[in-house]
Design a protein around this motif. Structure first.
Motif, PDB file in Angstrom:
ATOM      1  N   SER A 131       0.816  -1.218   0.000  1.00  0.00           N
ATOM      2  CA  SER A 131       0.000   0.000   0.000  1.00  0.00           C
ATOM      3  C   SER A 131       0.846   1.262   0.000  1.00  0.00           C
ATOM      4  O   SER A 131       0.296   2.366   0.004  1.00  0.00           O
ATOM      5  N   VAL A 132       2.169   1.125  -0.020  1.00  0.00           N
ATOM      6  CA  VAL A 132       3.065   2.283   0.038  1.00  0.00           C
ATOM      7  C   VAL A 132       2.771   3.313  -1.053  1.00  0.00           C
ATOM      8  O   VAL A 132       2.666   4.517  -0.765  1.00  0.00           O
ATOM      9  N   PRO A 133       2.607   2.918  -2.332  1.00  0.00           N
ATOM     10  CA  PRO A 133       2.377   3.940  -3.369  1.00  0.00           C
ATOM     11  C   PRO A 133       1.124   4.772  -3.131  1.00  0.00           C
ATOM     12  O   PRO A 133       1.152   6.001  -3.269  1.00  0.00           O
TER      13      PRO A 133
ATOM     14  N   ALA B 237      -4.996  -0.150  10.703  1.00  0.00           N
ATOM     15  CA  ALA B 237      -6.089  -1.012  10.242  1.00  0.00           C
ATOM     16  C   ALA B 237      -5.554  -2.159   9.389  1.00  0.00           C
ATOM     17  O   ALA B 237      -6.012  -3.308   9.508  1.00  0.00           O
ATOM     18  N   SER B 238      -4.580  -1.870   8.537  1.00  0.00           N
ATOM     19  CA  SER B 238      -3.952  -2.942   7.745  1.00  0.00           C
ATOM     20  C   SER B 238      -3.285  -3.954   8.668  1.00  0.00           C
ATOM     21  O   SER B 238      -3.402  -5.171   8.464  1.00  0.00           O
ATOM     22  N   GLY B 239      -2.570  -3.460   9.670  1.00  0.00           N
ATOM     23  CA  GLY B 239      -1.907  -4.358  10.607  1.00  0.00           C
ATOM     24  C   GLY B 239      -2.885  -5.212  11.378  1.00  0.00           C
ATOM     25  O   GLY B 239      -2.622  -6.391  11.657  1.00  0.00           O
TER      26      GLY B 239
ATOM     27  N   ALA C 208      -5.440  -4.433  -1.186  1.00  0.00           N
ATOM     28  CA  ALA C 208      -6.799  -3.897  -1.098  1.00  0.00           C
ATOM     29  C   ALA C 208      -6.783  -2.457  -0.578  1.00  0.00           C
ATOM     30  O   ALA C 208      -7.487  -1.587  -1.113  1.00  0.00           O
ATOM     31  N   VAL C 209      -5.994  -2.208   0.460  1.00  0.00           N
ATOM     32  CA  VAL C 209      -5.890  -0.843   0.994  1.00  0.00           C
ATOM     33  C   VAL C 209      -5.321   0.098  -0.066  1.00  0.00           C
ATOM     34  O   VAL C 209      -5.763   1.252  -0.192  1.00  0.00           O
ATOM     35  N   ASN C 210      -4.368  -0.387  -0.841  1.00  0.00           N
ATOM     36  CA  ASN C 210      -3.796   0.417  -1.919  1.00  0.00           C
ATOM     37  C   ASN C 210      -4.879   0.824  -2.915  1.00  0.00           C
ATOM     38  O   ASN C 210      -4.965   1.992  -3.326  1.00  0.00           O
ATOM     39  N   GLY C 211      -5.734  -0.130  -3.297  1.00  0.00           N
ATOM     40  CA  GLY C 211      -6.809   0.189  -4.232  1.00  0.00           C
ATOM     41  C   GLY C 211      -7.813   1.169  -3.653  1.00  0.00           C
ATOM     42  O   GLY C 211      -8.271   2.099  -4.342  1.00  0.00           O
ATOM     43  N   ILE C 212      -8.171   0.978  -2.388  1.00  0.00           N
ATOM     44  CA  ILE C 212      -9.129   1.882  -1.750  1.00  0.00           C
ATOM     45  C   ILE C 212      -8.582   3.306  -1.686  1.00  0.00           C
ATOM     46  O   ILE C 212      -9.283   4.280  -2.009  1.00  0.00           O
ATOM     47  N   LEU C 213      -7.314   3.445  -1.287  1.00  0.00           N
ATOM     48  CA  LEU C 213      -6.728   4.791  -1.183  1.00  0.00           C
ATOM     49  C   LEU C 213      -6.539   5.434  -2.554  1.00  0.00           C
ATOM     50  O   LEU C 213      -6.690   6.654  -2.700  1.00  0.00           O
ATOM     51  N   GLU C 214      -6.204   4.628  -3.561  1.00  0.00           N
ATOM     52  CA  GLU C 214      -6.111   5.178  -4.920  1.00  0.00           C
ATOM     53  C   GLU C 214      -7.444   5.781  -5.342  1.00  0.00           C
ATOM     54  O   GLU C 214      -7.508   6.888  -5.884  1.00  0.00           O
ATOM     55  N   GLY C 215      -8.505   5.008  -5.114  1.00  0.00           N
ATOM     56  CA  GLY C 215      -9.829   5.516  -5.476  1.00  0.00           C
ATOM     57  C   GLY C 215     -10.216   6.736  -4.678  1.00  0.00           C
ATOM     58  O   GLY C 215     -10.794   7.697  -5.220  1.00  0.00           O
ATOM     59  N   MET C 216      -9.910   6.735  -3.378  1.00  0.00           N
ATOM     60  CA  MET C 216     -10.258   7.882  -2.542  1.00  0.00           C
ATOM     61  C   MET C 216      -9.513   9.142  -2.988  1.00  0.00           C
ATOM     62  O   MET C 216     -10.075  10.250  -2.963  1.00  0.00           O
ATOM     63  N   SER C 217      -8.264   8.986  -3.393  1.00  0.00           N
ATOM     64  CA  SER C 217      -7.510  10.150  -3.880  1.00  0.00           C
ATOM     65  C   SER C 217      -8.172  10.738  -5.119  1.00  0.00           C
ATOM     66  O   SER C 217      -8.252  11.966  -5.281  1.00  0.00           O
ATOM     67  N   GLN C 218      -8.663   9.864  -6.004  1.00  0.00           N
ATOM     68  CA  GLN C 218      -9.334  10.348  -7.215  1.00  0.00           C
ATOM     69  C   GLN C 218     -10.695  10.959  -6.893  1.00  0.00           C
ATOM     70  O   GLN C 218     -11.088  11.975  -7.478  1.00  0.00           O
ATOM     71  N   VAL C 219     -11.422  10.328  -5.961  1.00  0.00           N
ATOM     72  CA  VAL C 219     -12.748  10.842  -5.599  1.00  0.00           C
ATOM     73  C   VAL C 219     -12.642  12.224  -4.960  1.00  0.00           C
ATOM     74  O   VAL C 219     -13.373  13.159  -5.324  1.00  0.00           O
ATOM     75  N   ILE C 220     -11.721  12.367  -4.013  1.00  0.00           N
ATOM     76  CA  ILE C 220     -11.603  13.629  -3.279  1.00  0.00           C
ATOM     77  C   ILE C 220     -11.161  14.769  -4.194  1.00  0.00           C
ATOM     78  O   ILE C 220     -11.623  15.904  -4.068  1.00  0.00           O
ATOM     79  N   THR C 221     -10.267  14.452  -5.130  1.00  0.00           N
ATOM     80  CA  THR C 221      -9.744  15.500  -6.018  1.00  0.00           C
ATOM     81  C   THR C 221     -10.501  15.599  -7.328  1.00  0.00           C
ATOM     82  O   THR C 221     -10.178  16.461  -8.149  1.00  0.00           O
ATOM     83  N   ASP C 222     -11.475  14.695  -7.527  1.00  0.00           N
ATOM     84  CA  ASP C 222     -12.204  14.638  -8.797  1.00  0.00           C
ATOM     85  C   ASP C 222     -11.255  14.433  -9.973  1.00  0.00           C
ATOM     86  O   ASP C 222     -11.478  14.932 -11.078  1.00  0.00           O
TER      87      ASP C 222
END
Length: 668
Positions: free
Chosen positions: A426-428, A464-466, A482-496
Motif C-alpha cells: 500500500s506504500v504507493p 487497520a492494515s496491521g 486492497a488498501v492500496n486500491g481503496i486509497l487510490e480511489g479515494m484520492s481520485q474521488v476527493i480531487t475529482d
C-alpha cells in the motif's frame, strides 16, 4: 448433493450465488432487461480479466503468488499492436508469439522461484518491473492499430445470435483446465498447494510441477493480452498493471484460498463476472468511475473476511486474551518475573576488548549491510570517473542526500514490515494520498496543521492494515493491495481526478531552501537515521519485531503481543509513506495522482539490498540506509548517461534479483 461436496466447493457456490444476486439486481435496473446484446457485451468486457485471473488462480492453488500478471498483459498487447499485419498468417503468428512471450516470463519466474528457491512475491515483483521496461522498449507511448479483421474475429459471434466468440474462448480455456484437473498434473498442483513436503514424500515431482504452473500462468496472461488487444484495437504499455487488483479480487471472490490446495478457475470466472456486473451496476446508478478501485479493494477485503469466519472468531479470542493479559499485568496476584542467573564462563580466558566483543556480537549484521555500502563506494567512483570535472562535490553530495531522503524514510517502514515477516504493497497509494490531501487541506485553510492531520490519518489506516494481517489473518499482500486500491480511489474521488492546491510554505522551504549551506531536510535525515537505528536495535518494539519475524508462534508463546506488534509495524510503515508523500509534494511544489507508484519497487529494493531477510527476523537500518544511498546514486548515474526509463526499470529489477540471490542462504 453430499455434505462433503458442498463443503469442498463452498467457495465456488458462494461465488455463484453472489453472481446470481448481482445479475438479478442489474437486470431489474436495466431499462430493457438482459438480452443477447447485453450478454455478449458482458462476456467481451470480462474475458480478459477472467483469463488472467484463471492463470493467477492456478498459481495460488499451488501456494504461490504472481504479481507480474498485469505487465505480461501489457507486453502481449504491445507486441501485437506494433507487429501484426493484415494477413491471416501474420495474425496467427503474433498471437502465438504473444502467448509464448507470456510463457517465457512464466519460465523466468519459475527458474528463480523453483530452482533458486526465492520468494515468489519478490521474484514476480522484480519481473513486473523488468517486463514493464521491456514493454516500454516495444512501445513507448500508447498507439498502434490492429487490423479490423483481428478484432472482428475475437469479438464477433461464434454462432450467430447464440454464442459470442469471447464466451467460446472462455469455455475453451475452462475446458483446458478441466482436462488438466483430471490429469496427474492437476492432482500434483493441488497436492503441492495442500502440503508440499508431504507431496514430495509421496513422489510428486514438485519442481517440474511448479515450473509448469508458472509457465502455464504466463501463457494465460499472454492470451489475456491478445484478447485485450482485439477489444481495444491498439496498444498501451500502461494498460495491464491496473488489472492486478481486479485479478486478485476475482480469485478471492471465486473461493480460492491463498493458503493453497483449494479452489479453482470455475469459481474465479464467477468472481470475475460478479466484479464486472457490480462495476456496471455502479454505472447504472451514475456512480463516478473513480469509485471502482474503492469498490474492488472493499470487495477483496470482504471476500477474504467471508471466507475466514474461523479466523474472525480466533481474532476475537486473541483480543480477549490480550485484555486479560493487560489486567493481569496490573494485578498484585500476577507471578513475579525472576531474572535468570548470569551464565558462568566455561573457560578461564580473559574477556576480549570492547571493540572485539562488539564486532563478534554484530558480525552478522555488519556482513549483511556491507555489500550495500561497498556498492555505494563503487558507484561513487564510477560517477567520479564518468563525470569528472562536470560535478561539484558539494552540490553532488547535497543532491544525493536530498534525493535519498525519500527511500531512507521508506526503508524504515517497509523494512520493519519485512523484518516482522510481512510486506506492504500500500506504500504507493499512501504516498499519493498523503501528498494530495496535504495540498488540498492546506489550500482550504489548514496550513501547516494539515501535516500532522494527514500523518495521523495515514497512521490509522496503516494500523487497520496491521489489524487485518495480525488479528484476522489476512495475507499481507492481499490486505495491503486492497488498501492500496481503496486509497487510490479515494484520492481520485476527493480531487475529482485533478489535485489542487500547494504544500505549506514551511514544507517547500524544508525541501528546497538552504540552512547552514545545505538543504534543511538533510539535517532532518541525519536525525531520522539515528532514530531509526535506535528504534530497530534498542527499543522494545524493535526486539519484538525480530522475534515475531523469526517465528510468530514462538513469539506468541514467549509472551510477545504479536497482534499489537504487527499493528504498530504497519502503522509505522504508513506513517513513513505518508511522510514521504509530504516531502515529495514539498519538493515538487504540488501533488499529483500516481506520484507514489514509482516508489513501490525501490522501497522493497532498499530492504533487500540492505541485507534484510525477506523471510523476516533479520536486518539492520544502517544496511537499508546504505542501500537507499546506493540506489539513488545508481539512478543519478543512469539518468546522467541519458538512460531511458525502460532500461532503468530492467536494471532495477535485475539488481533486486541479484541482491536476493546473494542472500539466498537466508531463504533456505
Amino acid at each position: 448433493m453430499s455434505d462433503v461436496w458442498v463443503r469442498r466447493n463452498q467457495g465456488m457456490l458462494i461465488a455463484f450465488g453472489t453472481l446470481v444476486a448481482a445479475f438479478l439486481v442489474l437486470s431489474l435496473n436495466l431499462a430493457r432487461g438482459f438480452g443477447y446484446y447485453e450478454v455478449a457485451s458482458t462476456f467481451a468486457s470480462t474475458t480478459t480479466l477472467a483469463i488472467a485471473a484463471i492463470g493467477a488462480t492456478i498459481v495460488v492453488i499451488s501456494r504461490g503468488l504472481d504479481l507480474s500478471v498485469g505487465t505480461v498483459i501489457s507486453l502481449s498487447n504491445c507486441l501485437i499492436a506494433v507487429n501484426v499485419g493484415d494477413s491471416a498468417g501474420s495474425m496467427v503468428l503474433w498471437v502465438v508469439l504473444a502467448v509464448l512471450a507470456g510463457a517465457a516470463v512464466g519460465l523466468f519466474n519459475a527458474i528463480f522461484i523453483v530452482l533458486f528457491r526465492l520468494p515468489s512475491i519478490i521474484v514476480t515483483l522484480a519481473a513486473m518491473f523488468i517486463v514493464e521496461g521491456l514493454t516500454l522498449l516495444v512501445m513507448e507511448q500508447p498507439g498502434g492499430m490492429v487490423p479490423p479483421g483481428f478484432s472482428a474475429f475475437f469479438l464477433s459471434d461464434a454462432i450467430a445470435g447464440l454464442l459470442p466468440m469471447p464466451a467460446l474462448l472462455l469455455f475453451l480455456v475452462l475446458g483446458l483446465w478441466m482436462l488438466i484437473k483430471s490429469s496427474r498434473f492437476g492432482t500434483f498442483i493441488y497436492a503441492i498447494g495442500s502440503d508440499e513436503e508431504a507431496a514430495r514424500a509421496k513422489g510428486v515431482p514438485v519442481r517440474r510441477t511448479r515450473m509448469t504452473v508458472y509457465i502455464l500462468a504466463g501463457a494465460l496472461y499472454g492470451l489475456a493480452g491478445v484478447f485485450l488487444t482485439a477489444q481495444t484495437g491498439s496498444g498501451d504499455p500502461t494498460v495491464g498493471p491496473p488489472m492486478l487488483l481486479p485479478v486478485f479480487v476475482a480469485v478471492v471472490l471465486g473461493g480460492t484460498a491463498f493458503s493453497g490446495g483449494r479452489g479453482g478457475p470455475l469459481g474465479t470466472i464467477f468472481g470475475a463476472f460478479t466484479l464486472m456486473l457490480i462495476v456496471n451496476l455502479l454505472l447504472v446508478f451514475n456512480v463516478p468511475t473513480f469509485y471502482s478501485t474503492v469498490v474492488e479493494g472493499g470487495l477483496l477485503i470482504l471476500a477474504v473476511l467471508a471466507a475466514s469466519g474461523g479466523q474472525l472468531r480466533r481474532a476475537g479470542q486473541s483480543l480477549k486474551l490480550a485484555a486479560r493479559r493487560t489486567f493481569l499485568r496490573d494485578s498484585p496476584f500476577r507471578p513475579s518475573n525472576h531474572q535468570p542467573l548470569a551464565e558462568q564462563r566455561q573457560d578461564d580466558t580473559l574477556p576480549g576488548t570492547l571493540w572485539g566483543n562488539w564486532l563478534r556480537r554484530n558480525r552478522a549484521d555488519i556482513l549483511s549491510a556491507l555489500p550495500a555500502w561497498a556498492g555505494l563506494v563503487a558507484v561513487l567512483i564510477l560517477t567520479a570517473v564518468l563525470f569528472s570535472g562536470r560535478l561539484g562535490l558539494g552540490s553532488y553530495v547535497n543532491s544525493l542526500l536530498l534525493l535519498s531522503c525519500f527511500l531512507a524514510v521508506l526503508a524504515l517502514g517497509q523494512g520493519a514490515v519485512v523484518i516482522s515477516g510481512g510486506l506492504d504493497l500500500s506504500v504507493p497509494a499512501v504516498i499519493t494520498f498523503s501528498g494530495v490531501m496535504m495540498c488540498e487541506w492546506a489550500s482550504a485553510g489548514g496550513g501547516l496543521w494539515s501535516v500532522p492531520a494527514i500523518l495521523v490519518t495515514c497512521t490509522a489506516i496503516g494500523a487497520a492494515s496491521g489489524f487485518g494481517v495480525g488479528a484476522i489473518g489476512i495475507h499481507p499482500l492481499i490486505m495491503t493491495l486492497a488498501v492500496n486500491g481503496i486509497l487510490e480511489g479515494m484520492s481520485q474521488v476527493i480531487t475529482d481526478g485533478t489535485p489542487q492546491g500547494m504544500p505549506p510554505h514551511a514544507i517547500s522551504w524544508l525541501m528546497t531552501g538552504k540552512w547552514l549551506g545545505v538543504t534543511p531536510v538533510i539535517w532532518c535525515l541525519a536525525a531520522f537515521a539515528v532514530f531509526a537505528h535506535l528504534l530497530l536495535s534498542r527499543s522494545t518494539l524493535g526486539r519484538r519485531l525480530y522475534i515475531t519475524g523469526s517465528s510468530p508462534t514462538v513469539a506468541f508463546f514467549s509472551g510477545v503481543p504479536v497482534v499489537r506488534v504487527q499493528v504498530a509495524t504497519y502503522a509505522l510503515s504508513a506513517f513513513c509513506a505518508a511522510l514521504v508523500g509530504i516531502l515529495l509534494a514539498g519538493f515538487s511544489g504540488q501533488a499529483f495522482l500516481d506520484m507514489g507508484r514509482p516508489y513501490l519497487l525501490p522501497s522493497i529494493a532498499v530492504v533487500v539490498i540492505g541485507g534484510v531477510a525477506m523471510t523476516g527476523g533479520r536486518g539492520t537500518y544502517p544496511g537499508m540506509l546504505g542501500a537507499a544511498l546506493l540506489l539513488t546514486a545508481l539512478s543519478t548515474v543512469l539518468q546522467g548517461m541519458l538512460m531511458p526509463l525502460a532500461i532503468r526499470n530492467v536494471i532495477f529489477g535485475l539488481v533486486i534479483l541479484v541482491a536476493v540471490l546473494g542472500l539466498r542462504e537466508k531463504y533456505r
